[in-house]
Design a protein around this motif. Structure first.
Motif, PDB file in Angstrom:
ATOM      1  N   MET A  58      -0.995   7.944   1.851  1.00 51.81           N
ATOM      2  CA  MET A  58      -1.569   6.698   1.348  1.00 51.81           C
ATOM      3  C   MET A  58      -2.429   6.053   2.421  1.00 51.81           C
ATOM      4  O   MET A  58      -2.058   6.011   3.598  1.00 51.81           O
ATOM      5  N   TYR A  75      -3.894   8.534  -1.916  1.00 52.17           N
ATOM      6  CA  TYR A  75      -3.863   7.396  -2.824  1.00 52.17           C
ATOM      7  C   TYR A  75      -4.355   6.194  -2.039  1.00 52.17           C
ATOM      8  O   TYR A  75      -3.901   5.930  -0.927  1.00 52.17           O
ATOM      9  N   ARG A 127       6.066  -4.178  -2.561  1.00 53.29           N
ATOM     10  CA  ARG A 127       4.840  -3.667  -3.193  1.00 53.29           C
ATOM     11  C   ARG A 127       4.586  -2.213  -2.789  1.00 53.29           C
ATOM     12  O   ARG A 127       4.212  -1.369  -3.615  1.00 53.29           O
ATOM     13  N   ALA A 128       4.808  -1.924  -1.516  1.00 52.26           N
ATOM     14  CA  ALA A 128       4.579  -0.561  -1.017  1.00 52.26           C
ATOM     15  C   ALA A 128       5.551   0.425  -1.665  1.00 52.26           C
ATOM     16  O   ALA A 128       5.152   1.543  -2.045  1.00 52.26           O
ATOM     17  N   GLU A 181      -7.158   3.493  -6.641  1.00 54.73           N
ATOM     18  CA  GLU A 181      -6.131   2.836  -7.448  1.00 54.73           C
ATOM     19  C   GLU A 181      -6.667   2.296  -8.767  1.00 54.73           C
ATOM     20  O   GLU A 181      -6.051   2.482  -9.824  1.00 54.73           O
ATOM     21  N   PHE A 225      -4.210   0.638   0.032  1.00 53.60           N
ATOM     22  CA  PHE A 225      -3.144  -0.345   0.156  1.00 53.60           C
ATOM     23  C   PHE A 225      -3.633  -1.378   1.163  1.00 53.60           C
ATOM     24  O   PHE A 225      -3.883  -1.058   2.319  1.00 53.60           O
ATOM     25  N   LYS A 255       4.442   1.606  -4.943  1.00 51.92           N
ATOM     26  CA  LYS A 255       3.350   2.583  -4.845  1.00 51.92           C
ATOM     27  C   LYS A 255       3.867   3.942  -4.405  1.00 51.92           C
ATOM     28  O   LYS A 255       3.354   4.986  -4.827  1.00 51.92           O
ATOM     29  N   LEU A 291       5.137   5.657  -7.399  1.00 51.70           N
ATOM     30  CA  LEU A 291       3.996   6.107  -8.205  1.00 51.70           C
ATOM     31  C   LEU A 291       3.378   7.364  -7.602  1.00 51.70           C
ATOM     32  O   LEU A 291       3.042   8.322  -8.328  1.00 51.70           O
ATOM     33  N   MET A 292       3.235   7.398  -6.296  1.00 50.79           N
ATOM     34  CA  MET A 292       2.636   8.556  -5.632  1.00 50.79           C
ATOM     35  C   MET A 292       3.486   9.803  -5.826  1.00 50.79           C
ATOM     36  O   MET A 292       2.946  10.912  -5.958  1.00 50.79           O
TER      37      MET A 292
END
Length: 614
Positions: free
Chosen positions: A96, A60, A80-81, A33, A63, A84, A87-88
């Protein structure tokens, strides 16, 4: 075997890392990250670059600190997840890494952890993302890979699986055999790391001292055997946190990393074949099988002005057998022991060891193996009627010349014109070992190189005190001791480069009568490395030697050691440029290298060096 590597293993920008991984031959990478956060490239640009390089983006990570928390914190973690996951999607990554909670967990309840991972899995499924749950060795409540697997089982969600990391498993001495009990389809990812045996907290050990497979003390072959038998066939990735690797050139580190995986695959394949129960879906590449080197064919010193090297060899009883018919190269011999003085492209160059010739059973196969292990080929100029030599470069730049073993003189020796007539047999019988200095940042790479390409095994390393710090020495040798290469990593202050590479190197000759060699050399004007009188007083106190024998040792600047297998006598010449010679006699089964005498040598070289850098 699909190979992958975490970008955290390498120095440089994320873009530099991707290019280095592709050049080294990796199939894919894990995006760490922080590497993405600091990159000026957008996720779409990183995805496009990886695709253009032929790399898949496999994972990725990381986490952190998700499960085992209160409901209000769980809600924040899911938000938050989800960010991500979006983004992934932009990166094109579908897996992840979720690390076991080390900081915010307050609920030590597997059912709660599983329920929260299930919620995360449901959210991840909307984005086509899988979660690989990993037990960190220092996790607050979950530190055991089998414990992490039980939580995954309780979560019972198709998008929730586990990640197996060899460091977290082997550093805690968990038995990896349990891997075989896990359904292969629920092992979403595998990360490998080796490490030296150290006595420290596991977090510091992990964050600073991981190394590539084959460079540490972990039994990764057995670990991989269990993984193969489980039926896993996904990426096998390297995740190495190492301060040295993060300071070295990324291209070189990536090659070292790929070499380690190739060698591990070969060793695992052989291990499974020996056990006879190695069925699995993973295909493990094999390499050309080659025998160990049979001995030293020659050692080569390169020098702009060869006079000092010639003098030393003459004083030790060597005779020049002639110059090469097309090159500025000389061959010096004694009893079939060959030394080359190379003056090609050496104007102004201080004498130093430039190449080692090794007799091997099959030179072509040995060269093929070395190249498949990412060794750099070296081309040596030759005429149409000259022997074509197989040459690769060791990590420190020393050329390793793989010579086809033959009875009698090697074919290449015919290229040297007639010099002096062959002398009567002398007491020097063989090159006993060659001692090469290594830059500190490439020491582990060198050990792996000699192990994987030449099949030399390691002996326990030792640390020797010198006036400028500790010198670490690692001997690589063939099983019969015919080839011994000592790799030394010196303190950085040894040279202006600051990497220890200026530490002097040497060739050690075995002989049958050291005292005779020393007397002859002294008569020919050899400048011995001086040994202080205090050494001989200490020697007498330790061993109670015969006074006449002790007097001879003192007179000739000879050093002595003894163990349960025999005695060891040796002396050193003065240093010319960056090279010196050692002559030794083993009586009758002594196998060491006179380690107790090494501090004496280092101190004497320091005192006699004009630059105080030896």
């Amino acid at each position: 075997m699909r190979t992958s590597i975490a970008t955290v293993c390498l120095s440089g920008t994320l873009e530099d890392k991707l290019r280095a991984c592709a050049a080294a031959g990796f199939d894919g990478v894990e995006i760490f990250e922080q590497d993405l956060v600091v990159s000026p490239s957008s996720p779409e640009e990183i995805r496009a670059l990886a695709s253009s390089l032929g790399l898949t983006l496999d994972l990725y990570q990381p986490f952190r600190d998700f499960e085992g928390v209160s409901e209000d914190l769980l809600e924040q973690n899911l938000r938050r997840a989800e960010a991500k996951f979006r983004l992934m999607q932009r990166l094109g990554i579908d897996t992840m890494l979720v690390c076991s909670n080390v900081a915010t967990a307050t609920i030590d309840d597997d059912a709660v952890a599983a329920s929260q991972l299930r919620s995360m899995g449901t959210l991840a499924a909307r984005y086509g993302i899988r979660l690989a749950y990993e037990a960190l060795a220092w996790g607050r409540y979950v530190s055991d890979f089998e414990h992490a697997w039980r939580i995954v089982e309780l979560a019972d969600h198709p998008n929730v699986g586990t990640c197996l990391d060899s460091f977290h498993i082997l550093s805690r001495r968990w038995d990896p055999a349990a891997i075989e009990k896990m359904p292969a389809e629920k092992i979403f990812f595998v990360q490998l790391a080796d490490a030296p045996e150290l006595s420290m907290d596991v977090l510091s050990w992990s964050r600073h001292y991981r190394v590539f497979p084959g460079e540490g003390a972990f039994d990764l072959v057995t670990f991989m055997g269990h993984l193969v038998r489980s039926g896993y066939n996904g990426p096998v990735s390297l995740e190495i946190f190492n301060d040295v690797f993060r300071q070295a050139a990324e291209e070189r580190t990536a090659v070292d990393a790929m070499r380690s995986l190739i060698r591990l695959a070969e060793r695992t394949s052989l291990h499974l074949a020996e056990e006879g129960n190695g069925k699995g879906r993973m295909e493990l590449a094999t390499l050309p099988g080659v025998g160990e080197p049979l001995g030293f064919s020659f050692a080569e010193v390169k020098a702009g002005d060869p006079v000092q090297v010639r003098n030393l060899l003459h004083q030790l009883g060597f005779t020049c057998q002639g110059s090469h018919r097309t090159k500025a190269v000389e061959l010096w011999t004694q009893n079939g022991v060959r030394m080359i003085i190379n003056g090609q492209q050496a104007t102004g160059l201080e004498p130093g060891i430039s190449a080692i010739g090794l007799d091997v059973p099959d030179a072509a196969a040995a060269a093929s193996r070395a190249l498949q292990l990412k060794a750099t080929p070296v081309s040596r100029r030759s005429q149409a009627n000259e022997e074509v030599l197989q040459v690769v470069a060791a990590p420190d730049g020393t050329e390793i010349i793989l010579c086809q073993a033959t009875e009698g003189e090697p074919a290449w020796s015919a290229e040297f014109g007639t010099g002096s007539p062959l002398p009567a047999p002398g007491p020097v019988t063989a090159i006993d070992h060659v001692n090469l200095s290594q830059p500190w940042q490439h020491f582990d790479e060198a050990v792996l190189f000699y192990d994987s390409t030449l099949g030399l095994s390691t002996r326990p390393s030792v640390e020797v005190p010198s006036p400028m710090g500790l010198v670490r020495s690692q001997v690589m040798r063939s099983s019969d001791g015919a080839v011994r290469i000592a790799l030394n990593i010196a303190p950085p202050v040894f040279d202006d480069a600051g990497d220890g590479s200026g530490y002097p190197q040497h060739v050690a000759f075995a002989c049958t009568d050291l005292i005779s060699v020393a007397r002859t050399a002294a008569a020919r004007g050899l400048e011995f490395l001086p040994v202080p009188g205090n050494y001989y007083e200490d020697l007498d106190a330790r061993f109670g030697l015969d006074p006449e024998f002790l007097s001879t040792l003192r007179e000739l600047n000879l050093l002595y050691d003894r163990d349960g297998d025999g005695e060891f006598l040796h002396f050193y010449t003065s240093t010319v440029g960056n090279v010196f010679f050692e002559v030794l006699e083993r009586r009758p089964f002594y196998e060491g290298y006179g380690a107790p005498n090494a501090p004496v040598r280092l101190a004497s070289q320091f005192l006699t060096s004009g630059t105080a850098r030896s």
